[in-house]
Design an enzyme around this catalytic site. Structure first.
Site, mmCIF file in Angstrom:
data_model
loop_
_atom_site.group_PDB
_atom_site.id
_atom_site.type_symbol
_atom_site.label_atom_id
_atom_site.label_comp_id
_atom_site.label_asym_id
_atom_site.label_seq_id
_atom_site.Cartn_x
_atom_site.Cartn_y
_atom_site.Cartn_z
ATOM 1 N N ASP A 1 0.852 -1.193 0.000
ATOM 2 C CA ASP A 1 0.000 0.000 0.000
ATOM 3 C C ASP A 1 0.889 1.245 0.000
ATOM 4 O OD1 ASP A 1 0.522 0.923 2.787
ATOM 5 O OD2 ASP A 1 -0.415 -0.968 3.327
ATOM 6 N N GLU B 1 23.956 -21.150 -18.070
ATOM 7 C CA GLU B 1 22.820 -20.437 -17.455
ATOM 8 C C GLU B 1 23.296 -19.174 -16.740
ATOM 9 O OE1 GLU B 1 19.643 -23.992 -16.410
ATOM 10 O OE2 GLU B 1 21.507 -23.879 -15.264
#
Ligand code: DGJ
Length: 729
Positions: free
Chosen positions: A538, A613
């Site tokens: 929020d 990777e």
């Protein structure tokens, strides 16, 4: 000055660049709401309000035989109680004499340069360059001596108006507030409007829902003690036809992290009232003579240009006027790797250093040691509250561990869950009375932990001392601040029985004090908020933390919806997003494209990645840095809606000068031998020529926005594309 008082009409008008807001000290000094919408020059919009004898709608006593003025049918700036308005009230107060009533009449107003501050709650602020003004309007009840002050902050350039409320007991007996809404906004006709909200659940926060207004009270709220995963303190009221690019949209964003309520009531005459503020559930706040109560701030915006334009207003404003951390504007965020999904609580100092070494090859700047480093914490049944290093795990000590990470030229971050306590902890054994439990009853368990009574000063002081000691002991660059349960068993041993209705709110006030004392005193530390993922995402939290973990759900395909919903009000720069092992069939490259719609980082065991990777990750981290100024500072466009059927999800960031753009696409569902898909850009200059991914051939903004870019169909499932557009003419 963006706030004008018209002497003759007794109107107060607030002007931003593109909007106006008007109220009037009207008949019998009632404060009427006249207008909020596109800019107007009219000093008095009260001609819109027609007066009829509405039958069964009461008239104020002073109206005597004039039966056409009823508060039940008037648009009001702050709806009151027991005045013949039967719609939802903005205030419910029990006066010193036991009566439930508030008859507030406009008593005074004040226009001041600069933006007001709240003493007890976070609020947005003005920067030097802002033209911000404050209006205060006082409503006074001459019988109870209860005074309500309505506060308005006007940010002219930003197109933002804020509202907040203060209640002062000017009488000589205690009063009890039962409901206090920070915002009340009445529309003369709301039957054509929709309400958009961001409901969700753990792992699926801020999904998007839209409902037509019908004749009842539509409520959006949380009673979980936190703003919650299940709803977000943000709603939009919009035209039924509103789309991303078109239509009137009003946004309401509440700066509060506890229980909240938004009520949208379509009344008998198709008028629409929206109120928003602290949820009245189990809320009863005593105000002794002279006491003042502050309600949290609502940040309002309006546009006629649809959801995207509304999001842009909030993104811009929240990127500059919400959080003072240097990481908002001045210092770039690091690429981090977090230990949680790599090792959960099963790590030691050696393992962390190994992860850091591997992550260094991936372009990672910061290692975050998540849950499990303190007290007795080998699983989630114990240890919370004991904020000292577990030297069985971190054998070299925190200081030395941080040094080892720093020696790798990396920064170090740490995890806390300050508001919680495990029963199996030294803290609980020493202070069981600090946990929230109702006397004589067993408390509700959630993740087998209890919430601390944050309303207690001793609890606040304990946390401030313990956490600051850790932060000051080692070279800590980042803190993840977590909370992993909803509040139940609302009780404080420090308050008398008749004041237990204050606990929910006092918890939040206590929390903000602790955050003030830990976060604001460490301006060089980057703080990230978290609540079992994105459960307390929020604006009040974002006034402390520049970034917030969007969700524990790292599946990149689910993340498309999570980022989409979150983006309605919160900017990319606030959205914590990582690449993890979740999403087995999704290529690493796609995961990275999705994480670049947020703060970007890793949440996996880097030591398990192959060299190949790791190289891919390094490339992706470099790209994140390359595009940072576009994704963190540019305008964000939702190009497709992942909640609708479709074959791909696309979004775009465009720099403010429209010279660069990053357009991202994830292919989710390509059907066999299906039609060609195109993605149409937004926000470019139609006449300008852009290169796409460095190609010599350029395309006009108009072509990219109208004809679009074809998306190659012959790609593996869940492939992603990034189109980097650069203006070349
Ligand atoms: C919930 C958070 O969302 C996770 O990222 C992790 O920090 C755990 N808590 C740790 O307990």
């Amino acid at each position: 000055m963006a706030i004008l008082f018209n002497e003759k009409a007794k109107t107060l008008t607030l002007h931003t660049k593109n909007t106006s807001y008007q109220m009037k000290i009207g008949n019998l000094n009632y404060l009427l709401h006249l207008y909020y919408g596109p800019s107007i020059k009219d000093p008095d919009m009260s001609y819109q309000i027609m007066q009829y004898d509405r039958g069964f709608s009461g008239n104020p006593y002073e109206s005597r035989n004039a039966r056409t003025f009823s508060l039940d049918a008037q648009p009001q700036e702050f709806s009151t109680q027991q005045q013949g308005d039967f719609r939802t009230a903005s205030i419910e107060v029990v006066n010193g004499d036991g009566s439930y009533s508030f008859h507030g009449k406009a008593a005074d107003y004040r226009i001041v340069r600069g933006k007001y501050k709240l003493d007890t709650l976070p609020s947005v602020f003005d920067r030097d360059k802002d033209t911000a003004d404050t209006l205060e309007v006082t409503l006074l009840d001459p019988v109870s001596h209860v005074q309500v002050t309505l506060l308005y902050g006007v940010f002219e350039e930003a197109d933002i108006i804020t509202r907040a409320v203060k209640v002062t007991n000017q009488g000589d007996r205690p009063i009890h507030l039962k409901k206090i809404m920070s915002l009340c906004l009445d529309f003369l006709n709301g039957a054509h409007m929709d309400l958009v909200s961001l409901p969700g659940r753990y792992g699926q926060e801020r999904q998007v829902e839209r409902q037509h207004m019908t004749h009842h009270i539509h409520t959006i709220g949380s009673v979980r003690g936190s703003s919650s995963h299940q709803q977000n303190p943000f709603v939009i009221l919009c035209d039924r036809e509103a789309t991303e690019d078109y239509g009137s949209c009003y946004g309401f964003s509440l700066m509060y992290s506890g229980n909240f309520l938004a009520e949208a009531e379509l009344d008998q005459y198709d008028q629409l009232r929206l109120v928003m503020g602290i949820h009245p559930k189990q809320f009863s706040y005593e105000l002794r003579p002279g006491d003042t109560f502050e309600g949290p701030e609502v940040v309002m915006a309006f546009t006629t240009h649809g959801f995207t334009a509304l999001s842009h207003i909030y993104h811009d404003f929240y990127r500059s006027n919400l959080c003072r951390s240097k990481f908002v504007q001045d210092v770039e965020r690091p690429v981090l790797i977090n230990s949680w999904e790599a090792a959960f609580m099963n790590f030691d100092d050696v393992k962390l250093v190994e992860i850091a070494k591997a992550a260094r090859n991936m372009g990672v700047d910061l290692l975050v040691m998540d849950d499990g480093w303190f007290g007795k914490r080998d699983d989630d049944n114990s240890g919370l509250g004991d904020w000292y290093v577990n030297e069985n795990k971190i054998r070299c000590g925190l200081h030395r561990l941080v040094e080892q990470i720093n020696d790798l030229d990396m920064k170090f971050g740490i995890w806390f869950e300050p508001e919680m306590v495990s029963e199996d902890s030294d803290l609980y054994r020493a202070h069981p009375e600090w946990a929230m439990e109702i006397p004589g009853r067993h408390g509700v368990r959630s993740r087998n932990q209890l919430a601390l009574d944050m309303s207690r000063k001793e609890v606040q002081d304990y946390l401030i001392e313990k956490i600051n000691a850790i932060l000051d002991d080692a070279n800590i660059y980042y803190v993840k601040w977590d909370i992993n349960r909803s509040l139940a068993d609302i009780w404080s041993n420090a308050l008398p029985p008749e004041r237990q209705g204050e606990v929910y709110h006092r918890y939040i006030l206590g929390l903000y004090r602790v955050m003030d004392e830990i976060i604001l005193t460490h301006p060089d530390i980057l703080f990230e908020g978290c609540s079992g993922g994105g459960g307390r995402f929020d604006p009040a939290m974002l006034s402390y933390y520049p970034q917030y973990w969007v969700s524990d759900n790292n599946n990149p395909i689910d993340r498309l919806k999570l980022h989409y919903g979150t983006s309605f009000v919160y900017p990319t720069s606030a959205m914590g997003a990582h690449i993890s092992d979740s999403g087995r069939f999704v290529p690493l490259e796609t995961k990275a494209v999705v994480a670049m719609c947020g703060t970007f980082g890793y949440e996996l065991d880097a030591t398990h990645l192959s060299r190949k990777e790791q190289k891919i990750c390094k490339k992706q981290s470099d790209l994140f840095r390359k595009y940072y100024h576009i994704t963190f500072r540019g305008d964000f466009y939702r190009l497709t809606n992942p909640f609708e059927p479709g074959n791909m999800t696309a979004w775009q960031h465009v720099t403010k000068d429209k010279k660069e753009s990053l357009l991202s696409v994830v292919v989710t569902n390509l059907t066999c031998n299906g039609p060609q898909e195109y993605v149409r850009a937004k926000g470019l200059i139609p006449d300008a020529m852009y290169s796409v991914n460095g190609s010599k051939e350029t395309r006009s903004g108009a072509a990219l926005m109208n004809a679009g870019i074809p998306i190659n169909r012959e790609v593996p499932e869940y492939s992603a594309f990034q189109f980097y557009l650069v203006r070349e003419d």
